[in-house]
Design a protein around this motif. Structure first.
Motif, short mmCIF file in Angstrom:
data_model
loop_
_atom_site.label_atom_id
_atom_site.label_comp_id
_atom_site.label_asym_id
_atom_site.label_seq_id
_atom_site.Cartn_x
_atom_site.Cartn_y
_atom_site.Cartn_z
N ASP A 236 47.39 54.80 25.23
CA ASP A 236 47.26 53.38 24.87
C ASP A 236 47.62 52.52 26.07
O ASP A 236 48.75 52.56 26.55
N TRP A 237 46.64 51.73 26.49
CA TRP A 237 46.81 50.86 27.65
C TRP A 237 46.90 49.42 27.15
O TRP A 237 45.97 48.90 26.56
N ILE A 238 48.05 48.77 27.40
CA ILE A 238 48.25 47.40 26.93
C ILE A 238 48.20 46.47 28.14
O ILE A 238 49.09 46.47 28.98
N GLN A 239 47.13 45.69 28.23
CA GLN A 239 46.93 44.76 29.34
C GLN A 239 47.64 43.44 29.04
O GLN A 239 47.35 42.79 28.05
N ILE A 240 48.59 43.06 29.91
CA ILE A 240 49.39 41.85 29.66
C ILE A 240 49.23 40.83 30.78
O ILE A 240 49.06 39.64 30.53
N GLY A 241 49.29 41.28 32.03
CA GLY A 241 49.20 40.36 33.17
C GLY A 241 48.09 40.73 34.12
O GLY A 241 47.54 41.84 34.05
N SER A 242 47.77 39.80 35.02
CA SER A 242 46.68 40.05 35.98
C SER A 242 47.09 39.60 37.37
O SER A 242 46.38 38.86 38.04
N VAL A 243 48.26 40.06 37.80
CA VAL A 243 48.79 39.68 39.11
C VAL A 243 47.85 40.09 40.24
O VAL A 243 47.69 39.39 41.23
N ALA A 244 47.18 41.24 40.08
CA ALA A 244 46.31 41.75 41.14
C ALA A 244 44.89 41.20 41.06
O ALA A 244 44.09 41.41 41.97
N GLY A 245 44.55 40.50 39.99
CA GLY A 245 43.20 39.93 39.85
C GLY A 245 42.76 39.91 38.40
O GLY A 245 43.25 40.70 37.58
N PRO A 246 41.80 39.02 38.07
CA PRO A 246 41.42 38.83 36.68
C PRO A 246 40.37 39.79 36.14
O PRO A 246 40.14 39.85 34.94
N THR A 247 39.72 40.56 37.02
CA THR A 247 38.65 41.45 36.55
C THR A 247 38.90 42.88 37.04
O THR A 247 39.68 43.13 37.96
N ILE A 248 38.20 43.81 36.38
CA ILE A 248 38.37 45.22 36.71
C ILE A 248 37.00 45.89 36.81
O ILE A 248 36.07 45.53 36.08
N GLU A 249 36.88 46.83 37.72
CA GLU A 249 35.68 47.67 37.83
C GLU A 249 36.09 49.09 37.46
O GLU A 249 36.83 49.74 38.19
N LEU A 250 35.61 49.54 36.29
CA LEU A 250 36.06 50.81 35.74
C LEU A 250 34.87 51.72 35.47
O LEU A 250 33.94 51.33 34.77
N PRO A 251 34.90 52.94 36.00
CA PRO A 251 33.81 53.87 35.72
C PRO A 251 33.72 54.17 34.23
O PRO A 251 34.74 54.33 33.55
#
Length: 321
Positions: A236-251
């Motif tokens: 279970d991945w709970i996304q809370i903050g985006s200090v490194a950036g607002p978007t993600i590139e995920l395979p």
């Protein structure tokens, strides 16, 4: 009512200490409160810059999302500011009484103002979004920030059997074992070494609390999933903050080849009623000393100067009128 407050008149300039016309309470559920302390949280900074996803672009505004204050009858409470009224960085504020929690005994008011917001994200995440089961293991990604340091402590207090903290600041990383971390991982520019360290320390965790997002989150997901002994066991991945950036590139393979469940925690993901319901238990934890927090206190009148100063790692600023 005319009050002194931190006033944002431009999203390109820090708040200034100015007079502000505070609106009167609109109904019986609202009241004017004397503000005693208000935390300068990252969420407050992003709203004052017009960058938070809840921002409506209207100016002027008074920043501040929570605080500690005294009601007319003398009761001292922790309060969460309503989105429809000026914020808490003022001598007085309008509060919804349904969003207040009386503070028992003689608590450290500045500590409560500093700790509630950074602790609330992981507290609600592990009680409402993915209720932590006794003995489960947790990885905190972005553990060297204020909220991340709190998340280490919260996970332990809620029964985690093992907690891993991952972050970039080596000095703060070294302090995490004293807060309850069973292992730490340094996030460095060496991607292969970082991936190997994450895989070794956290491949079998049950829950990830993510304050970073973007490239570090994607790299961590793949490192954990590739090393996981049983990919069908839920992560279970709970996304809370985006200090490194607002978007993600995920395979796409990350979602097809493993039981990876991604969800967020924040305004909208959890109802206001659910957040408020969690406040009393978190107030008790902080007031009893169950959660450690480092604080620096600054006068509200110096808000423009304070706003521009660099934050010390692991220390939360609280403004006092």
């Amino acid at each position: 009512m005319n009050v002194n407050a931190a006033v944002v008149s431009s999203f390109d300039h820090p708040p200034r200490f100015e007079h502000f016309d505070l609106p009167a309470p609109s109904d019986a559920d609202q009241a004017v409160i004397e503000v005693l302390a208000a935390g300068l949280h990252p969420r407050v900074r992003s709203a004052a810059a017009g960058r938070h996803y809840t921002s409506d672009g209207r100016l002027p505004l008074v920043p501040g999302i929570d605080g500690v204050g005294r009601l007319a009858d003398g009761t001292v409470v922790y309060f969460v500011a309503d989105d429809d009224v000026p914020g808490s960085m003022a001598e007085r504020a309008v509060v919804d009484l349904r969003r207040t929690v009386p503070l028992p005994g003689d608590p450290d008011l500045v500590k409560v103002a500093a700790a509630m917001n950074p602790a609330m994200s992981s507290w609600v995440a592990l009680r409402r979004r993915v209720p932590l089961q006794p003995g489960q293991s947790v990885l905190v990604l972005g553990a060297t920030g204020n909220a991340g340091r709190m998340a280490i402590q919260v996970a332990k207090r809620l029964g985690a059997g093992r907690v891993v903290g991952a972050g970039r600041n080596p000095e703060v990383l070294a302090t995490l074992p004293d807060l309850g971390a069973d292992a730490t991982v340094a996030l460095t520019d060496d991607r292969d070494a970082t991936a190997a360290a994450l895989a070794e320390a956290a491949a079998e965790v049950d829950v990830v609390i993510d304050y970073l997002w973007a490239a570090p989150a994607a790299a961590t997901m793949m490192a954990l999933l590739r090393a996981r002994s049983d990919r069908s066991r839920a992560l279970d991945w709970i996304q809370i903050g985006s200090v490194a950036g607002p978007t993600i590139e995920l395979p796409s393979v990350a979602l097809r080849s493993a039981n990876l469940r991604i969800q967020g925690n924040g305004q909208g993901a959890v109802s206001v009623r659910a957040y408020v319901a969690e406040l009393p238990s978190l107030v008790d934890e902080i007031s009893s000393g169950g959660l450690a927090v480092a604080v620096r206190t600054q006068p509200l009148a110096e808000v423009e100067r304070v706003w521009s100063e660099a934050e010390a790692p692991g220390v939360r600023t609280v403004l006092v009128p």
